[in-house]
Enzyme design. Structure first.
Site: not given
Length: 166
Positions: A57, A64, A79-81, A98-99
């Site tokens: 936060c 969070d 994207v490579e994991s 969060h957003e």
């Protein structure tokens, strides 16, 4: 007949299989790696379920926790994991709402891959009795994917979840 990838196709993949990893606790978009999509003539979804996302936060500094769902329709790059895992881990000490985190993740993946379509949905655990589930998406402008993004945004949460959805 399908065959595996050649060594020259994998030269930019440096993290997968590497046992000497550095886990960065600060935001590091540069850790993301990509590889070529060998099925560019076909639309298909790739989905990542990431149940151990953590950020801070920006006001209280409290952690969070979230499960993040990343779905995309690849274009030329994917994207490579393992790099995605290390990238998401780098949010551990990142202070943002969060957003903001979900939009940052989506923007970084767009910059890396230039996908046809992508969506990022964070399902954060409740704090103070409220859970926040930001959803963001993108479809390539002036294409069917832009229309798809608009449709999915308007319809992404038509079925409200129960309180025990965590």
């Amino acid at each position: 007949m399908a065959h595996g990838r050649q060594q020259d196709e994998l030269q930019d993949i440096t993290l997968l299989g590497n046992q000497d990893n550095t886990y960065n606790f600060d935001y590091r978009p540069d850790v993301l790696e990509s590889f070529d999509n060998k099925h560019q003539g076909r639309d298909y979804f790739v989905k990542f379920n990431c149940p151990e996302f953590t950020s801070l936060c920006p006001i209280t500094g409290q952690p969070d926790f979230a499960t993040i769902y990343i779905s995309y329709i690849p274009n030329v790059k994917m994207v490579e994991s393992k790099s995605l895992k290390l990238y998401l881990f780098s949010f551990r000490n990142h202070g943002d709402f969060h957003e903001d985190c979900m939009n940052i993740i989506m923007n970084d993946l767009i910059e890396l891959m230039d996908p046809h379509y992508i969506e990022v949905w964070g399902k954060f655990t409740p704090r103070g009795g409220i859970s926040i589930d930001p959803y963001t998406n993108y479809g390539r402008p002036n294409s069917k994917y832009e229309q798809m993004a608009e449709h999915r945004l308007m319809n992404h949460d038509l079925y409200p979840e129960k309180i025990d959805n965590r």
